[in-house]
Design a protein around this motif. Structure first.
Motif, PDB file in Angstrom:
ATOM      1  N   GLN A 136       0.853  -1.179   0.000  1.00  0.00           N
ATOM      2  CA  GLN A 136       0.000   0.000   0.000  1.00  0.00           C
ATOM      3  C   GLN A 136       0.890   1.231   0.000  1.00  0.00           C
ATOM      4  O   GLN A 136       1.942   1.237   0.655  1.00  0.00           O
ATOM      5  N   ASP A 137       0.475   2.258  -0.728  1.00  0.00           N
ATOM      6  CA  ASP A 137       1.358   3.415  -0.867  1.00  0.00           C
ATOM      7  C   ASP A 137       1.163   4.472   0.212  1.00  0.00           C
ATOM      8  O   ASP A 137       1.909   5.439   0.284  1.00  0.00           O
ATOM      9  N   GLY A 138       0.198   4.340   1.073  1.00  0.00           N
ATOM     10  CA  GLY A 138       0.040   5.257   2.191  1.00  0.00           C
ATOM     11  C   GLY A 138      -0.490   6.620   1.830  1.00  0.00           C
ATOM     12  O   GLY A 138      -0.385   7.563   2.619  1.00  0.00           O
ATOM     13  N   GLY A 139      -1.040   6.778   0.642  1.00  0.00           N
ATOM     14  CA  GLY A 139      -1.718   8.018   0.330  1.00  0.00           C
ATOM     15  C   GLY A 139      -1.019   8.948  -0.633  1.00  0.00           C
ATOM     16  O   GLY A 139      -1.583   9.980  -0.992  1.00  0.00           O
ATOM     17  N   ILE A 140       0.209   8.619  -1.046  1.00  0.00           N
ATOM     18  CA  ILE A 140       0.852   9.408  -2.090  1.00  0.00           C
ATOM     19  C   ILE A 140       1.396   8.456  -3.152  1.00  0.00           C
ATOM     20  O   ILE A 140       1.757   7.319  -2.848  1.00  0.00           O
ATOM     21  N   ALA A 141       1.442   8.916  -4.383  1.00  0.00           N
ATOM     22  CA  ALA A 141       1.945   8.081  -5.465  1.00  0.00           C
ATOM     23  C   ALA A 141       3.426   7.810  -5.253  1.00  0.00           C
ATOM     24  O   ALA A 141       4.194   8.710  -4.913  1.00  0.00           O
ATOM     25  N   ASN A 143       7.000   5.399  -6.660  1.00  0.00           N
ATOM     26  CA  ASN A 143       7.652   4.568  -7.669  1.00  0.00           C
ATOM     27  C   ASN A 143       8.310   3.397  -6.948  1.00  0.00           C
ATOM     28  O   ASN A 143       9.227   3.592  -6.146  1.00  0.00           O
ATOM     29  N   ILE A 144       7.837   2.190  -7.225  1.00  0.00           N
ATOM     30  CA  ILE A 144       8.338   1.015  -6.524  1.00  0.00           C
ATOM     31  C   ILE A 144       9.081   0.127  -7.512  1.00  0.00           C
ATOM     32  O   ILE A 144       8.545  -0.243  -8.561  1.00  0.00           O
ATOM     33  N   THR A 145      10.321  -0.215  -7.158  1.00  0.00           N
ATOM     34  CA  THR A 145      11.121  -1.123  -7.975  1.00  0.00           C
ATOM     35  C   THR A 145      11.490  -2.339  -7.139  1.00  0.00           C
ATOM     36  O   THR A 145      11.464  -2.301  -5.901  1.00  0.00           O
ATOM     37  N   PHE A 146      11.827  -3.416  -7.824  1.00  0.00           N
ATOM     38  CA  PHE A 146      12.194  -4.667  -7.160  1.00  0.00           C
ATOM     39  C   PHE A 146      13.669  -4.938  -7.397  1.00  0.00           C
ATOM     40  O   PHE A 146      14.221  -4.596  -8.448  1.00  0.00           O
ATOM     41  N   GLN A 147      14.290  -5.596  -6.408  1.00  0.00           N
ATOM     42  CA  GLN A 147      15.727  -5.802  -6.458  1.00  0.00           C
ATOM     43  C   GLN A 147      16.072  -7.139  -5.816  1.00  0.00           C
ATOM     44  O   GLN A 147      15.360  -7.610  -4.925  1.00  0.00           O
ATOM     45  N   THR A 165       2.313   3.773  -8.110  1.00  0.00           N
ATOM     46  CA  THR A 165       1.043   3.637  -7.399  1.00  0.00           C
ATOM     47  C   THR A 165       0.194   4.879  -7.612  1.00  0.00           C
ATOM     48  O   THR A 165       0.687   5.924  -8.024  1.00  0.00           O
ATOM     49  N   SER A 166      -1.066   4.761  -7.283  1.00  0.00           N
ATOM     50  CA  SER A 166      -2.025   5.814  -7.602  1.00  0.00           C
ATOM     51  C   SER A 166      -2.093   6.918  -6.560  1.00  0.00           C
ATOM     52  O   SER A 166      -2.617   7.988  -6.807  1.00  0.00           O
ATOM     53  N   GLY A 167      -1.592   6.647  -5.349  1.00  0.00           N
ATOM     54  CA  GLY A 167      -1.746   7.606  -4.269  1.00  0.00           C
ATOM     55  C   GLY A 167      -3.040   7.441  -3.508  1.00  0.00           C
ATOM     56  O   GLY A 167      -3.350   8.239  -2.632  1.00  0.00           O
ATOM     57  N   THR A 168      -3.804   6.401  -3.828  1.00  0.00           N
ATOM     58  CA  THR A 168      -5.035   6.099  -3.088  1.00  0.00           C
ATOM     59  C   THR A 168      -4.704   5.087  -2.005  1.00  0.00           C
ATOM     60  O   THR A 168      -4.409   3.926  -2.294  1.00  0.00           O
ATOM     61  N   ALA A 169      -4.733   5.524  -0.751  1.00  0.00           N
ATOM     62  CA  ALA A 169      -4.200   4.715   0.355  1.00  0.00           C
ATOM     63  C   ALA A 169      -4.915   3.392   0.529  1.00  0.00           C
ATOM     64  O   ALA A 169      -4.344   2.436   1.048  1.00  0.00           O
ATOM     65  N   ALA A 170      -6.170   3.305   0.129  1.00  0.00           N
ATOM     66  CA  ALA A 170      -6.947   2.094   0.376  1.00  0.00           C
ATOM     67  C   ALA A 170      -6.613   0.966  -0.603  1.00  0.00           C
ATOM     68  O   ALA A 170      -7.055  -0.160  -0.416  1.00  0.00           O
ATOM     69  N   LYS A 171      -5.835   1.246  -1.637  1.00  0.00           N
ATOM     70  CA  LYS A 171      -5.564   0.227  -2.644  1.00  0.00           C
ATOM     71  C   LYS A 171      -4.417  -0.694  -2.214  1.00  0.00           C
ATOM     72  O   LYS A 171      -3.441  -0.257  -1.624  1.00  0.00           O
ATOM     73  N   HIS A 172      -4.576  -1.964  -2.574  1.00  0.00           N
ATOM     74  CA  HIS A 172      -3.534  -2.965  -2.344  1.00  0.00           C
ATOM     75  C   HIS A 172      -2.981  -3.401  -3.700  1.00  0.00           C
ATOM     76  O   HIS A 172      -3.745  -3.783  -4.592  1.00  0.00           O
ATOM     77  N   TYR A 173      -1.662  -3.384  -3.833  1.00  0.00           N
ATOM     78  CA  TYR A 173      -0.988  -3.866  -5.039  1.00  0.00           C
ATOM     79  C   TYR A 173      -0.369  -5.213  -4.679  1.00  0.00           C
ATOM     80  O   TYR A 173       0.533  -5.292  -3.842  1.00  0.00           O
ATOM     81  N   ILE A 174      -0.879  -6.269  -5.308  1.00  0.00           N
ATOM     82  CA  ILE A 174      -0.534  -7.620  -4.863  1.00  0.00           C
ATOM     83  C   ILE A 174       0.204  -8.373  -5.974  1.00  0.00           C
ATOM     84  O   ILE A 174      -0.175  -8.314  -7.149  1.00  0.00           O
ATOM     85  N   GLU A 195      -9.190  -2.984  -4.162  1.00  0.00           N
ATOM     86  CA  GLU A 195      -9.725  -1.982  -3.249  1.00  0.00           C
ATOM     87  C   GLU A 195     -11.119  -2.410  -2.809  1.00  0.00           C
ATOM     88  O   GLU A 195     -11.761  -3.266  -3.442  1.00  0.00           O
ATOM     89  N   ALA A 196     -11.577  -1.828  -1.742  1.00  0.00           N
ATOM     90  CA  ALA A 196     -12.872  -2.208  -1.170  1.00  0.00           C
ATOM     91  C   ALA A 196     -14.009  -1.865  -2.128  1.00  0.00           C
ATOM     92  O   ALA A 196     -13.943  -0.878  -2.865  1.00  0.00           O
TER      93      ALA A 196
END
Length: 197
Positions: A136-141, A143-147, A165-174, A195-196
């Motif tokens: 979850q991004d916690g409310g701000i967009a 950029n997440i990378t993997f390593q 991420t979108s900056g919408t805190a309720a969203k889960h990126y799975i 999201e709900a």
């Protein structure tokens, strides 16, 4: 495993009732009983150390479980719902240590940094290993990378990389993340954004 306890050497008909019995028969039987008890103690100790328990965690140390029917198996979840610049042990870029859980949840908090790195570590040395990652991004967009420490990451074609991420805190990126060669090649598949409703 076949027990090494030998009971056939014990003379169950000794002593003989109604007659004098030689003491050597007693000594022999006691010797055989003592040897059998010592063998039993060793075998029981080994079983206590190496068999699965229902009252404690079990580490099978890479031993294969084969031809088994399972029911009500549950995975371990590692939850970090406040990954900020000051979170001890994680810092701003969490390290996903594979043996810690099957499901990892991270919620990034704070307004910075925008760029986050998820690093996968400690894959088992062989076989198929898989974890699920929930971000979850916690409310701000962000950029997440993997390593990875070493090896190559393969991402499915539906994953825009780096993930924005979108900056919408309720969203889960799975994501599902797996390897078949001890982490030399890591595969990442996006399961979607949830999201709900």
């Amino acid at each position: 495993m076949t027990s090494a306890i030998v009971s056939s050497t014990i003379n169950q008909n000794f002593p003989v009732a109604g007659q004098d019995n030689n003491s050597v028969g007693f000594r022999n039987n006691f010797t055989y009983i003592k040897t059998g008890l010592a063998t039993a103690a060793g075998e029981i100790t080994a079983l206590q150390a190496t068999t699965a328990k229902t009252n404690a965690d079990n580490d099978f140390n890479g031993v294969k479980i084969e031809n088994a029917e399972t029911n009500r198996l549950y995975g371990t979840i590692l939850t970090n719902d406040s990954v900020s610049t000051n979170l001890d042990g994680l810092g701003i870029n969490p390290s996903v240590s594979i043996p810690d859980a099957e499901y990892f949840f991270y919620k990034f908090t704070g307004s910075s940094p925008v760029n986050r790195i998820i690093k996968f570590t400690n894959w088992p040395t062989g076989g198929f290993s898989k974890i699920r990652l929930d971000l979850q991004d916690g409310g701000i967009a962000r950029n997440i990378t993997f390593q990875v420490s070493s090896g190559t990451i393969f991402a499915d074609s539906d994953l825009t990389y780096p993930l924005v991420t979108s900056g919408t805190a309720a969203k889960h990126y799975i994501f599902d993340v797996w390897t078949i060669d001890g982490g030399d090649n890591i595969f990442i598949k996006s399961l979607g954004t949830f999201e709900a409703i």
